[in-house]
Design a protein around this motif. Structure first.
Motif, mmCIF file in Angstrom:
data_model
loop_
_atom_site.group_PDB
_atom_site.id
_atom_site.type_symbol
_atom_site.label_atom_id
_atom_site.label_comp_id
_atom_site.label_asym_id
_atom_site.label_seq_id
_atom_site.Cartn_x
_atom_site.Cartn_y
_atom_site.Cartn_z
ATOM 1 N N ASP A 1 12.109 48.476 29.097
ATOM 2 C CA ASP A 1 13.123 49.537 29.150
ATOM 3 C C ASP A 1 14.236 49.176 30.129
ATOM 4 O OD1 ASP A 1 11.512 50.928 27.376
ATOM 5 O OD2 ASP A 1 10.575 52.143 28.955
ATOM 6 N N ILE A 2 13.863 48.598 31.258
ATOM 7 C CA ILE A 2 14.857 48.157 32.239
ATOM 8 C C ILE A 2 15.738 47.073 31.629
ATOM 9 C CG2 ILE A 2 15.123 46.911 34.432
ATOM 10 C CD1 ILE A 2 12.637 48.508 35.407
ATOM 11 N N PHE A 3 15.134 46.132 30.909
ATOM 12 C CA PHE A 3 15.908 45.078 30.254
ATOM 13 C C PHE A 3 16.861 45.667 29.217
ATOM 14 C CE2 PHE A 3 12.517 41.523 30.941
ATOM 15 C CZ PHE A 3 12.756 41.554 32.302
ATOM 16 N N ASN A 4 16.407 46.631 28.437
ATOM 17 C CA ASN A 4 17.272 47.272 27.434
ATOM 18 C C ASN A 4 18.422 48.019 28.089
ATOM 19 O OD1 ASN A 4 15.982 46.361 25.109
ATOM 20 N ND2 ASN A 4 14.467 48.000 25.185
ATOM 21 N N CYS A 5 18.149 48.681 29.190
ATOM 22 C CA CYS A 5 19.204 49.363 29.941
ATOM 23 C C CYS A 5 20.230 48.342 30.431
ATOM 24 C CB CYS A 5 18.591 50.135 31.106
ATOM 25 S SG CYS A 5 19.780 50.956 32.179
ATOM 26 N N ALA A 6 19.768 47.241 30.998
ATOM 27 C CA ALA A 6 20.662 46.206 31.514
ATOM 28 C C ALA A 6 21.527 45.610 30.401
ATOM 29 C CB ALA A 6 19.851 45.106 32.201
ATOM 30 N N LYS A 7 20.954 45.419 29.226
ATOM 31 C CA LYS A 7 21.720 44.888 28.095
ATOM 32 C C LYS A 7 22.869 45.822 27.733
ATOM 33 C CE LYS A 7 17.810 42.514 25.954
ATOM 34 N NZ LYS A 7 16.875 42.505 24.807
ATOM 35 N N SER A 64 3.296 58.471 45.964
ATOM 36 C CA SER A 64 3.478 58.998 44.614
ATOM 37 C C SER A 64 4.416 58.130 43.777
ATOM 38 C CB SER A 64 3.996 60.438 44.671
ATOM 39 O OG SER A 64 5.261 60.456 45.313
ATOM 40 N N ASP A 65 5.294 57.382 44.429
ATOM 41 C CA ASP A 65 6.238 56.514 43.709
ATOM 42 C C ASP A 65 5.827 55.041 43.793
ATOM 43 O OD1 ASP A 65 6.778 56.080 46.374
ATOM 44 O OD2 ASP A 65 8.954 56.240 46.154
ATOM 45 N N HIS A 66 4.528 54.778 43.974
ATOM 46 C CA HIS A 66 4.020 53.417 44.156
ATOM 47 C C HIS A 66 4.463 52.468 43.038
ATOM 48 C CE1 HIS A 66 1.321 50.193 45.319
ATOM 49 N NE2 HIS A 66 0.819 50.183 44.098
ATOM 50 N N GLU A 67 4.281 52.876 41.778
ATOM 51 C CA GLU A 67 4.645 52.009 40.649
ATOM 52 C C GLU A 67 6.147 51.758 40.617
ATOM 53 O OE1 GLU A 67 4.741 52.325 35.857
ATOM 54 O OE2 GLU A 67 2.872 52.933 36.824
ATOM 55 N N GLU A 68 6.930 52.785 40.904
ATOM 56 C CA GLU A 68 8.382 52.640 40.890
ATOM 57 C C GLU A 68 8.841 51.678 41.982
ATOM 58 O OE1 GLU A 68 12.256 55.555 41.169
ATOM 59 O OE2 GLU A 68 10.318 56.401 40.642
ATOM 60 N N VAL A 69 8.216 51.765 43.163
ATOM 61 C CA VAL A 69 8.564 50.865 44.254
ATOM 62 C C VAL A 69 8.210 49.424 43.892
ATOM 63 C CG1 VAL A 69 7.995 50.246 46.644
ATOM 64 C CG2 VAL A 69 8.420 52.629 46.044
ATOM 65 N N LEU A 70 7.069 49.225 43.240
ATOM 66 C CA LEU A 70 6.683 47.876 42.826
ATOM 67 C C LEU A 70 7.667 47.281 41.825
ATOM 68 C CD1 LEU A 70 2.809 48.086 42.413
ATOM 69 C CD2 LEU A 70 4.096 46.909 44.186
ATOM 70 N N LEU A 71 8.215 48.119 40.961
ATOM 71 C CA LEU A 71 9.154 47.628 39.957
ATOM 72 C C LEU A 71 10.477 47.187 40.573
ATOM 73 C CD1 LEU A 71 8.763 49.942 36.854
ATOM 74 C CD2 LEU A 71 8.406 47.487 36.978
ATOM 75 N N ARG A 72 10.825 47.761 41.692
ATOM 76 C CA ARG A 72 12.098 47.407 42.327
ATOM 77 C C ARG A 72 11.896 46.167 43.190
ATOM 78 N NH1 ARG A 72 13.107 53.391 44.396
ATOM 79 N NH2 ARG A 72 13.555 54.336 42.397
ATOM 80 N N ASN A 73 12.063 45.017 42.596
ATOM 81 C CA ASN A 73 11.915 43.777 43.343
ATOM 82 C C ASN A 73 12.953 42.770 42.860
ATOM 83 O OD1 ASN A 73 10.652 41.784 41.353
ATOM 84 N ND2 ASN A 73 9.273 43.533 41.154
ATOM 85 N N PRO A 74 13.266 41.778 43.682
ATOM 86 C CA PRO A 74 14.317 40.822 43.314
ATOM 87 C C PRO A 74 14.036 40.022 42.047
ATOM 88 C CG PRO A 74 13.826 40.674 45.654
ATOM 89 C CD PRO A 74 12.793 41.573 45.054
ATOM 90 N N ALA A 75 12.782 39.726 41.761
ATOM 91 C CA ALA A 75 12.475 38.946 40.550
ATOM 92 C C ALA A 75 12.783 39.756 39.298
ATOM 93 C CB ALA A 75 11.013 38.505 40.557
ATOM 94 N N LEU A 76 12.379 41.009 39.284
ATOM 95 C CA LEU A 76 12.709 41.881 38.152
ATOM 96 C C LEU A 76 14.216 42.078 38.071
ATOM 97 C CD1 LEU A 76 11.983 43.789 35.824
ATOM 98 C CD2 LEU A 76 11.727 45.598 37.528
ATOM 99 N N GLY A 77 14.849 42.283 39.220
ATOM 100 C CA GLY A 77 16.300 42.426 39.244
ATOM 101 C C GLY A 77 17.009 41.206 38.685
ATOM 102 N N ALA A 78 16.515 40.012 39.019
ATOM 103 C CA ALA A 78 17.124 38.777 38.512
ATOM 104 C C ALA A 78 17.043 38.725 36.992
ATOM 105 C CB ALA A 78 16.435 37.561 39.128
ATOM 106 N N CYS A 79 15.896 39.089 36.442
ATOM 107 C CA CYS A 79 15.743 39.084 34.979
ATOM 108 C C CYS A 79 16.629 40.142 34.332
ATOM 109 C CB CYS A 79 14.283 39.313 34.598
ATOM 110 S SG CYS A 79 13.200 37.944 35.049
ATOM 111 N N ALA A 80 16.684 41.322 34.928
ATOM 112 C CA ALA A 80 17.554 42.382 34.402
ATOM 113 C C ALA A 80 19.016 41.945 34.470
ATOM 114 C CB ALA A 80 17.338 43.684 35.173
ATOM 115 N N PHE A 81 19.397 41.307 35.572
ATOM 116 C CA PHE A 81 20.776 40.842 35.715
ATOM 117 C C PHE A 81 21.090 39.718 34.728
ATOM 118 C CE2 PHE A 81 21.390 42.341 40.390
ATOM 119 C CZ PHE A 81 21.508 43.641 39.947
ATOM 120 N N TRP A 82 20.087 38.912 34.366
ATOM 121 C CA TRP A 82 20.305 37.891 33.336
ATOM 122 C C TRP A 82 20.706 38.582 32.034
ATOM 123 C CZ3 TRP A 82 18.648 36.849 28.469
ATOM 124 C CH2 TRP A 82 18.998 35.594 27.949
ATOM 125 N N HIS A 83 19.981 39.647 31.662
ATOM 126 C CA HIS A 83 20.293 40.386 30.436
ATOM 127 C C HIS A 83 21.686 41.019 30.524
ATOM 128 C CE1 HIS A 83 16.554 39.997 28.217
ATOM 129 N NE2 HIS A 83 15.888 40.230 29.331
#
Length: 163
Positions: free
Chosen positions: A135-141, A3-22
């Motif tokens: 939305d994740i990027f905006n949150c990180a900013k 049921s949380d398939h999309e959420e699990v896919l979003l949690r990955n190091p590449a997305l995290g790296a971009c969010a952390f850049w912001h």
């Protein structure tokens, strides 16, 4: 399918790296050129990848601050310690990916290492995303701007967490 398939896919190091850049970019902008240290990223991972926190924070003003977010949504603090622990490995992997990809620069010094955003924007192929990514990027900013105004020990008290 989970049921949380999309959420699990979003949690990955590449997305995290971009969010952390912001996060790092805004931290430096609001923190007079300082780069955020490792503990800020560990806290951010527990917040960025939590749907309720991300939804609340991404819509707030940059000058609102972390206390306003927490007072509006107490569930941001509820379970944050566990989320930080659950996402600590993801946060470290994201910092490694960001450093290896050349979007974050690790800086030494006394205490914890810090990570500085390189450049004024992410490279075009990873600048934008679909679904929840903007939305994740905006949150990180916003977290980057808010964290720059707080010492780590004050954040620990405000968020009721231990590092």
């Amino acid at each position: 399918m989970r049921s949380d398939h999309e959420e699990v896919l979003l949690r990955n190091p590449a997305l995290g790296a971009c969010a952390f850049w912001h996060l790092s970019r805004m931290f430096s902008e609001y923190g007079f050129g300082r780069a955020p240290e490792l503990p800020y990223f560990l806290i951010a991972a527990g917040m960025i990848f939590h749907g309720g926190t991300m939804e609340k924070v991404r819509r707030m003003q940059f000058d609102s601050g972390i206390l306003k977010a927490v007072s509006d949504r107490p569930d941001i603090v509820a379970g944050l310690q566990r989320r930080m622990e659950d996402y600590s490995l993801l946060a470290l992997e994201a910092l490694q990916v960001g450093s290896a990809a050349g979007i974050l620069q690790r800086e030494g010094g006394e205490g914890f290492p810090s990570f500085r955003a390189i450049g004024t924007d992410l490279p075009k192929p990873i600048r934008y995303g679909e679904g929840s990514v903007p939305d994740i990027f905006n949150c990180a900013k916003r977290l980057g701007a808010w964290f720059a105004a707080e010492k780590i020990n004050m954040l620990q008290k405000q968020l009721n967490i231990e590092l």
